[in-house]
Design an enzyme around this catalytic site. Sequence first.
Site, PDB file in Angstrom:
ATOM      1  N   ASP A  97       0.832  -1.201   0.000  1.00  0.00           N
ATOM      2  CA  ASP A  97       0.000   0.000   0.000  1.00  0.00           C
ATOM      3  C   ASP A  97       0.874   1.260   0.000  1.00  0.00           C
ATOM      4  O   ASP A  97       0.659   2.180  -0.777  1.00  0.00           O
ATOM      5  CB  ASP A  97      -0.973   0.013   1.196  1.00  0.00           C
ATOM      6  CG  ASP A  97      -0.293  -0.301   2.525  1.00  0.00           C
ATOM      7  OD1 ASP A  97       0.920  -0.615   2.538  1.00  0.00           O
ATOM      8  OD2 ASP A  97      -0.979  -0.238   3.573  1.00  0.00           O
ATOM      9  N   ASP A 100       7.243   3.763   3.430  1.00  0.00           N
ATOM     10  CA  ASP A 100       7.540   4.929   4.259  1.00  0.00           C
ATOM     11  C   ASP A 100       9.043   4.883   4.578  1.00  0.00           C
ATOM     12  O   ASP A 100       9.868   5.254   3.754  1.00  0.00           O
ATOM     13  CB  ASP A 100       6.644   4.816   5.495  1.00  0.00           C
ATOM     14  CG  ASP A 100       6.710   6.005   6.420  1.00  0.00           C
ATOM     15  OD1 ASP A 100       7.415   6.964   6.116  1.00  0.00           O
ATOM     16  OD2 ASP A 100       6.055   5.979   7.483  1.00  0.00           O
ATOM     17  N   GLY A 102      10.740   2.217   4.706  1.00  0.00           N
ATOM     18  CA  GLY A 102      11.268   1.150   3.858  1.00  0.00           C
ATOM     19  C   GLY A 102      11.592  -0.123   4.644  1.00  0.00           C
ATOM     20  O   GLY A 102      11.949  -1.136   4.065  1.00  0.00           O
TER      21      GLY A 102
END
Length: 172
Positions: A97, A100, A102
């Site tokens: 989704d 961020d 990672g």
Amino acid sequence: MDKIEILFDEKKINSRVKSLAKELYKKYGDEEVVFVCTLKGAVFFACDLLKNYPGDARMEFLRVSSYKGIETTGTIEMNLSISKENIQKKHVVIVEDIVDTGYTLSFLNEYIMKMKPKSLITCTLLDKKIKRVTDIEPTYTGFVIDDLFVIGYGLDCDGKYRNLPYIGYLKK
Ligand code: IMP
Ligand code: MG
């Protein structure tokens, strides 16, 4: 209900998801692809992506979590795994989704690589590029976004808002 500012409406999401599906099909053609959907956040995206993917596709699910509220905890927990025979010697696409820091994507990448896929790429709907602390980059990205905590279309804040058909953020 809190005030929500819309970032991407249904129409915008649909058209981007369709074009991602097209790009992926162009890459794999008639070869079989295993799409690994990460629960729960990527479920709406993965379903729409696959509905628009005309090729030979399989679907697997992984469940990982790292967030409490709007803060990442840095530690990743896996609550649902995949068996090796569903990955080994197959083309695999991890469907996320949002990326961020990672940490989650790095963890998932390592986990899948251990099962020796034929190839492995990642496809994320959203990328909060400026928040990255790992050196992982998704192969395909729907939209790059600013440092905002987003909700909707599968994305949640403490379990809430996943059912919104659009992606937005909470206005303070
Ligand atoms: P990372 O490990 O920091 O890259 O975080 C990735 C995971 O944290 C994503 O798969 C999401 O589940 C969650 N996450 C990160 N940012 C957001 C956000 O803005 N809204 C909702 N979930 C988020
Ligand atoms: Mg996720």
